[in-house]
Design a protein around this motif. Structure first.
Motif, mmCIF file in Angstrom:
data_model
loop_
_atom_site.group_PDB
_atom_site.id
_atom_site.type_symbol
_atom_site.label_atom_id
_atom_site.label_comp_id
_atom_site.label_asym_id
_atom_site.label_seq_id
_atom_site.Cartn_x
_atom_site.Cartn_y
_atom_site.Cartn_z
ATOM 1 N N GLY A 128 22.968 -34.723 -3.384
ATOM 2 C CA GLY A 128 22.308 -36.009 -3.515
ATOM 3 C C GLY A 128 21.517 -36.157 -4.797
ATOM 4 O O GLY A 128 20.739 -37.102 -4.946
ATOM 5 N N ILE A 129 21.709 -35.247 -5.749
ATOM 6 C CA ILE A 129 21.008 -35.335 -7.035
ATOM 7 C C ILE A 129 21.637 -36.442 -7.883
ATOM 8 O O ILE A 129 22.849 -36.424 -8.121
ATOM 9 C CB ILE A 129 21.075 -33.992 -7.787
ATOM 10 N N PRO A 130 20.869 -37.411 -8.363
ATOM 11 C CA PRO A 130 21.444 -38.494 -9.174
ATOM 12 C C PRO A 130 21.987 -37.966 -10.502
ATOM 13 O O PRO A 130 21.402 -37.078 -11.122
ATOM 14 C CB PRO A 130 20.255 -39.438 -9.402
ATOM 15 N N LEU A 131 23.118 -38.513 -10.918
ATOM 16 C CA LEU A 131 23.669 -38.166 -12.221
ATOM 17 C C LEU A 131 22.778 -38.736 -13.316
ATOM 18 O O LEU A 131 22.264 -39.849 -13.199
ATOM 19 C CB LEU A 131 25.090 -38.711 -12.363
ATOM 20 N N GLY A 132 22.618 -37.952 -14.392
ATOM 21 C CA GLY A 132 21.791 -38.376 -15.504
ATOM 22 C C GLY A 132 22.607 -38.820 -16.701
ATOM 23 O O GLY A 132 23.818 -38.574 -16.782
ATOM 24 N N ASP A 133 21.945 -39.470 -17.635
ATOM 25 C CA ASP A 133 22.608 -39.930 -18.855
ATOM 26 C C ASP A 133 23.163 -38.733 -19.624
ATOM 27 O O ASP A 133 22.442 -37.798 -19.954
ATOM 28 C CB ASP A 133 21.602 -40.693 -19.724
ATOM 29 N N GLY A 134 24.487 -38.753 -19.897
ATOM 30 C CA GLY A 134 25.115 -37.690 -20.663
ATOM 31 C C GLY A 134 25.670 -36.547 -19.844
ATOM 32 O O GLY A 134 26.212 -35.590 -20.408
ATOM 33 N N ASP A 135 25.561 -36.605 -18.521
ATOM 34 C CA ASP A 135 26.119 -35.537 -17.694
ATOM 35 C C ASP A 135 27.636 -35.461 -17.853
ATOM 36 O O ASP A 135 28.326 -36.492 -17.899
ATOM 37 C CB ASP A 135 25.783 -35.756 -16.214
ATOM 38 N N LEU A 136 28.133 -34.231 -17.897
ATOM 39 C CA LEU A 136 29.579 -33.988 -17.930
ATOM 40 C C LEU A 136 30.010 -33.676 -16.508
ATOM 41 O O LEU A 136 29.574 -32.700 -15.915
ATOM 42 C CB LEU A 136 29.910 -32.813 -18.866
ATOM 43 N N VAL A 137 30.867 -34.524 -15.967
ATOM 44 C CA VAL A 137 31.273 -34.441 -14.562
ATOM 45 C C VAL A 137 32.742 -34.045 -14.460
ATOM 46 O O VAL A 137 33.597 -34.632 -15.140
ATOM 47 C CB VAL A 137 31.054 -35.795 -13.858
ATOM 48 N N SER A 138 33.033 -33.063 -13.617
ATOM 49 C CA SER A 138 34.411 -32.716 -13.281
ATOM 50 C C SER A 138 34.602 -32.916 -11.787
ATOM 51 O O SER A 138 33.802 -32.421 -10.988
ATOM 52 C CB SER A 138 34.724 -31.263 -13.644
ATOM 53 N N ILE A 139 35.642 -33.656 -11.416
ATOM 54 C CA ILE A 139 35.957 -33.901 -10.010
ATOM 55 C C ILE A 139 37.364 -33.405 -9.730
ATOM 56 O O ILE A 139 38.321 -33.813 -10.378
ATOM 57 C CB ILE A 139 35.844 -35.393 -9.648
ATOM 58 N N ASP A 140 37.476 -32.523 -8.749
ATOM 59 C CA ASP A 140 38.753 -32.010 -8.264
ATOM 60 C C ASP A 140 38.979 -32.616 -6.890
ATOM 61 O O ASP A 140 38.069 -32.618 -6.049
ATOM 62 C CB ASP A 140 38.677 -30.479 -8.190
ATOM 63 N N PHE A 141 40.198 -33.135 -6.660
ATOM 64 C CA PHE A 141 40.440 -33.893 -5.430
ATOM 65 C C PHE A 141 41.871 -33.665 -4.958
ATOM 66 O O PHE A 141 42.787 -33.526 -5.760
ATOM 67 C CB PHE A 141 40.215 -35.385 -5.691
ATOM 68 N N GLY A 142 42.033 -33.637 -3.639
ATOM 69 C CA GLY A 142 43.363 -33.469 -3.072
ATOM 70 C C GLY A 142 43.592 -34.413 -1.916
ATOM 71 O O GLY A 142 42.661 -34.995 -1.345
ATOM 72 N N ALA A 143 44.869 -34.565 -1.559
ATOM 73 C CA ALA A 143 45.255 -35.394 -0.425
ATOM 74 C C ALA A 143 46.448 -34.758 0.269
ATOM 75 O O ALA A 143 47.307 -34.148 -0.389
ATOM 76 C CB ALA A 143 45.609 -36.810 -0.874
ATOM 77 N N ILE A 144 46.507 -34.909 1.580
ATOM 78 C CA ILE A 144 47.699 -34.567 2.338
ATOM 79 C C ILE A 144 48.170 -35.840 3.031
ATOM 80 O O ILE A 144 47.444 -36.439 3.820
ATOM 81 C CB ILE A 144 47.437 -33.451 3.363
ATOM 82 N N LEU A 145 49.384 -36.251 2.682
ATOM 83 C CA LEU A 145 49.973 -37.478 3.218
ATOM 84 C C LEU A 145 51.358 -37.149 3.754
ATOM 85 O O LEU A 145 52.191 -36.600 3.029
ATOM 86 C CB LEU A 145 50.055 -38.547 2.127
#
Length: 255
Positions: free
Chosen positions: A88-105
């Motif tokens: 729940g930590i808010p993202l700050g100006d200039g943060d580098l974000v990596s998101i890994d995501f998957g799905a099973i369909l």
């Protein structure tokens, strides 16, 4: 055991891959200064729910983990490389974000990752992300019938090392199909011409993870999942699910 996929299997994986691509695009659009990764996790989970897909990440519990993974996304910020748990930590100006995501369909998995900057970007972060994306492209280009898995790792490392970046030690991509993680392991740094020969029907996830500081080392986070750069430098992670076909590599996780 490596399961080779038929054309129909690959077409089904293309559909799960499209779900992953839509979710990543939605999360990137929703990310802003003040947004939390828990909020972005909810965005990704909604995309899954809307099409009747499920998350291969949520409650994933490999042997080495002391507890199941508690979210639908791996959310890694700044010096976190991979496997970050949303907070729940808010993202700050200039943060580098990596998101890994998957799905099973419909019984088939897709897996991809993106890295981006929230707010004002530093040029060195843009360079890191751009190089990570070029490393991914080089790895994909090497994923051709007749080549070997070592050719993929060699191509990725050539791009990363030329810029002085490190690569997350002992980590890389993987086979993918009915489950998110299958054989074979796909290294991010390897000798060309070594390893399993690539054949049509093999589907793999290729995912370079680059460290700005040049070290390959990492430390385990207190949560038991997050891996951080040992030198505290920023990291970027990008990934696609790729089918090897007679005509060359086909990316399954793009819109």
């Amino acid at each position: 055991m490596i399961e080779m996929k038929t054309a129909a299997n690959i077409a089904a994986m293309r559909e799960s891959g499209r779900v992953v691509a839509r979710a990543l695009a939605a999360m990137r659009d929703a990310a802003a200064i003040g947004t939390t990764m828990i909020e972005l996790d909810a965005v990704g989970a909604k995309v899954l729910a809307d099409v009747g897909a499920t998350s291969p990440f949520l409650n994933y519990h490999p042997d080495w983990a002391r507890s199941p993974f508690p979210a639908s996304i791996c959310a890694s910020v700044n010096d976190a490389v991979v496997h970050g748990i949303p907070t729940g930590i808010p993202l700050g100006d200039g943060d580098l974000v990596s998101i890994d995501f998957g799905a099973i369909l419909n019984g088939w998995a897709g897996d991809a990752a993106i890295s981006f900057i929230v707010g004002t970007a530093r040029q060195e972060d843009l360079d890191l992300i751009e190089t990570t994306e070029r490393a991914l492209a080089a790895g994909i280009a090497a994923a051709r019938p007749g080549n070997r898995v070592g050719d993929i790792g060699h191509a990725i490392a050539q791009v990363a090392r030329a810029k002085g970046y490190g690569l997350l030690a002992d980590h890389g991509g993987h086979g993918i199909g009915r489950t998110m993680h299958e054989d074979p392991h796909i290294p991010n740094d390897a000798r060309a011409g070594r390893g399993l020969k690539l054949r049509p029907g093999l589907v793999i996830a290729i995912e370079p993870m680059l460290h700005a500081g040049g070290s390959d080392g990492y430390i385990n986070g207190a949560d038991g999942w997050t891996l951080r750069t040992a030198d505290g430098s920023r990291a970027a992670h990008v990934e696609h699910t790729v089918a090897i076909t007679a005509d060359g590599p086909v990316i399954l996780t793009e819109l």
